[in-house]
Structure formats: C-alpha cells, structure tokens
Design an enzyme around this catalytic site. Structure first.
Site, mmCIF file in Angstrom:
data_model
loop_
_atom_site.group_PDB
_atom_site.id
_atom_site.type_symbol
_atom_site.label_atom_id
_atom_site.label_comp_id
_atom_site.label_asym_id
_atom_site.label_seq_id
_atom_site.Cartn_x
_atom_site.Cartn_y
_atom_site.Cartn_z
ATOM 1 N N GLY A 48 0.779 -1.236 0.000
ATOM 2 C CA GLY A 48 0.000 0.000 0.000
ATOM 3 C C GLY A 48 0.808 1.282 0.000
ATOM 4 O O GLY A 48 0.356 2.307 -0.494
ATOM 5 N N ASP A 104 0.564 3.449 4.330
ATOM 6 C CA ASP A 104 -0.512 4.187 3.695
ATOM 7 C C ASP A 104 -1.536 4.656 4.715
ATOM 8 O O ASP A 104 -2.005 5.786 4.667
ATOM 9 C CB ASP A 104 -1.176 3.334 2.587
ATOM 10 C CG ASP A 104 -1.532 1.919 3.036
ATOM 11 O OD1 ASP A 104 -1.324 1.580 4.232
ATOM 12 O OD2 ASP A 104 -2.020 1.147 2.200
ATOM 13 N N ASP A 107 -5.000 2.131 10.883
ATOM 14 C CA ASP A 107 -6.379 1.708 11.122
ATOM 15 C C ASP A 107 -6.462 1.052 12.506
ATOM 16 O O ASP A 107 -6.678 1.744 13.496
ATOM 17 C CB ASP A 107 -6.798 0.777 9.977
ATOM 18 C CG ASP A 107 -8.210 0.280 10.118
ATOM 19 O OD1 ASP A 107 -9.003 0.915 10.819
ATOM 20 O OD2 ASP A 107 -8.534 -0.767 9.521
ATOM 21 N N PHE A 156 -13.824 2.611 4.806
ATOM 22 C CA PHE A 156 -12.886 1.875 3.964
ATOM 23 C C PHE A 156 -12.602 2.700 2.710
ATOM 24 O O PHE A 156 -13.524 3.095 2.003
ATOM 25 C CB PHE A 156 -13.454 0.503 3.596
ATOM 26 C CG PHE A 156 -12.414 -0.396 3.000
ATOM 27 C CD1 PHE A 156 -11.534 -1.091 3.816
ATOM 28 C CD2 PHE A 156 -12.295 -0.512 1.623
ATOM 29 C CE1 PHE A 156 -10.543 -1.886 3.265
ATOM 30 C CE2 PHE A 156 -11.305 -1.306 1.070
ATOM 31 C CZ PHE A 156 -10.430 -2.007 1.892
ATOM 32 N N VAL A 157 -11.322 2.971 2.465
ATOM 33 C CA VAL A 157 -10.936 3.824 1.327
ATOM 34 C C VAL A 157 -9.959 3.083 0.421
ATOM 35 O O VAL A 157 -9.265 2.153 0.853
ATOM 36 C CB VAL A 157 -10.300 5.145 1.819
ATOM 37 C CG1 VAL A 157 -11.309 6.002 2.556
ATOM 38 C CG2 VAL A 157 -9.070 4.887 2.686
ATOM 39 N N ASP A 163 -5.824 -0.540 -1.555
ATOM 40 C CA ASP A 163 -6.537 -1.478 -2.424
ATOM 41 C C ASP A 163 -7.786 -2.050 -1.782
ATOM 42 O O ASP A 163 -7.965 -2.017 -0.560
ATOM 43 C CB ASP A 163 -5.636 -2.671 -2.746
ATOM 44 C CG ASP A 163 -5.502 -3.613 -1.549
ATOM 45 O OD1 ASP A 163 -5.037 -3.158 -0.485
ATOM 46 O OD2 ASP A 163 -5.912 -4.790 -1.655
ATOM 47 N N ARG A 169 -5.401 0.475 -6.665
ATOM 48 C CA ARG A 169 -4.207 1.162 -6.127
ATOM 49 C C ARG A 169 -3.771 2.307 -7.031
ATOM 50 O O ARG A 169 -3.142 3.259 -6.586
ATOM 51 C CB ARG A 169 -3.038 0.179 -5.992
ATOM 52 C CG ARG A 169 -3.282 -0.937 -4.997
ATOM 53 C CD ARG A 169 -1.963 -1.646 -4.704
ATOM 54 N NE ARG A 169 -2.132 -2.945 -4.072
ATOM 55 C CZ ARG A 169 -2.225 -3.144 -2.763
ATOM 56 N NH1 ARG A 169 -2.207 -2.115 -1.944
ATOM 57 N NH2 ARG A 169 -2.349 -4.362 -2.272
#
Ligand code: IMP
Ligand code: MG
Length: 184
Positions: A48, A104, A107, A156-157, A163, A169
């Site tokens: 990511g 990236d 979370d 969720f992005v 991805d 991506r």
C-alpha cells in the site's frame, strides 16, 4: 474502475500538497544527521505504501537507503484487519541508522505495532513512523506515530496505493467505493 467510486475524500492535488509538507518535516528532522555517522533508511510497507513513498522521497533531498517490508493484514476482500504479520523483508539495512517507516493508513494499528519492534531489533538508532492517513477510531489514535498526512473518517478507502482485493491502487485520488462493489 472509475464507475465503482462512491465519493472522493481527498483529491490528488490535496495529496500532492500534503506530501510536500510531510517531506519538509521529515527533511528538517533528519537534516542534522546527514553526513554524520547515522543516515536514513526509508522502510515502505508493501504494497500500500509504494505510491506514497515514491512521491514522498523525491521531496526529501537527503542521502537514504530503502528497505522493503511486507505485512499482511487485509488479505483479498477483507474490509477489516485479519491480524498483522510481517511476512517478508528485503534489503532492510537499518543497523545504526535512522529508520522512517512509511505506511498508507493507520487503522487498527496492528501493522505499525508489528513492524516497529522488527526494525528496532535490526538495530536502528531511531525509528520514526509516517502514515498518509489515520482513521478516526480509538485504536488508531493510541499508536504513536510521528507524521500523519490526513485524518479521515472511519471508512474503507482505496486509491493512491490503497486497495480492495488488490485493485484500485492506481487511482490518483483517495475514494470510497460503492456499497455494491464491496458487498456491504
Ligand atoms: P492496521 O494494521 O489495521 O493499522 O491497518 C493498516 C493496513 O491495513 C494498511 O497498511 C492497509 O494496507 C490496510 N488498510 C487499513 N484500512 C484500509 C482501508 O480503508 N483501505 C485499504 N486498506 C486498508
Ligand atoms: Mg498496508
């Protein structure tokens, strides 16, 4: 690919500006070390972080090495972490050096919590963490990081390296996906 987008959260222009600011911060914090005994190693977390890292380091005019680390946490169609595991590393030369881990998104924090001790154990003199995005959830706020690009809602992005099922991506913006794409 574009028809799967629900909303654009962060545009490529906003990303480009913020990436330059982050690079300036990292440069300031490490400039004193350049030419000294300890130099920098950038450690992007695959996959990511590759796009973010590629853009970021071209605005850091300091000698650096790059080490790659692979962590698995969101395999396939997962929308939640399945637990973070370091599953590989390559060329991670951090012994006596200043390591900057690049990811990236922050979370659950599991990835950073798994990687930092590995980098410390490899003998890094200092370890800093830079994430492009941090989700608005307590677990993410509890993890110590040094550089954060954007605070985002707990959604969720995808895009700019992130991805879903290994797709999206290459989207230049950071976006959410339509519910019918993820099936939620
Ligand atoms: P954490 O270990 O739960 O902090 O999550 C970090 C990793 O999970 C990131 O490096 C991403 O690869 C992945 N991840 C977390 N949230 C998202 C998301 O919203 N979209 C895509 N990937 C995500
Ligand atoms: Mg990741």
């Amino acid at each position: 690919m574009y028809s799967d987008i629900d909303r654009v959260l962060i545009t490529k222009e906003q990303i480009a500006l913020r990436v330059r600011e982050l690079a300036a911060e990292i440069t300031n914090d490490h400039r004193a070390t350049e030419g000294g005994e300890a130099e920098m190693t950038i450690v992007p977390i695959l996959t990511g972080a590759i796009i973010f890292c590629g853009d970021l380091i071209r605005h850091i005019p300091i000698a650096m090495k790059i080490g790659l680390m692979t962590v698995s946490s969101y395999p396939g169609r997962s929308l939640q972490t399945q637990g973070s595991q370091v599953i590989g590393q390559q060329l991670v030369n951090v012994k006596g050096r200043h390591a900057v881990i690049i990811d990236d998104i922050l979370d659950s924090g599991g990835t950073i919590k798994a990687v930092v001790p590995v980098i410390r154990a490899l003998g890094a003199q200092t370890v800093k963490v830079c994430v492009l995005l941090r989700k608005d959830r307590p677990a993410a706020k509890e993890v110590d990081v040094d550089y954060v690009g954007f605070e985002i809602p707990d959604e969720f992005v995808v895009g700019y390296g992130l991805d879903y099922n290994d797709l999206y991506r290459n989207l230049p913006d950071i976006v959410t996906l339509k519910a019918e794409v993820t099936g939620r």
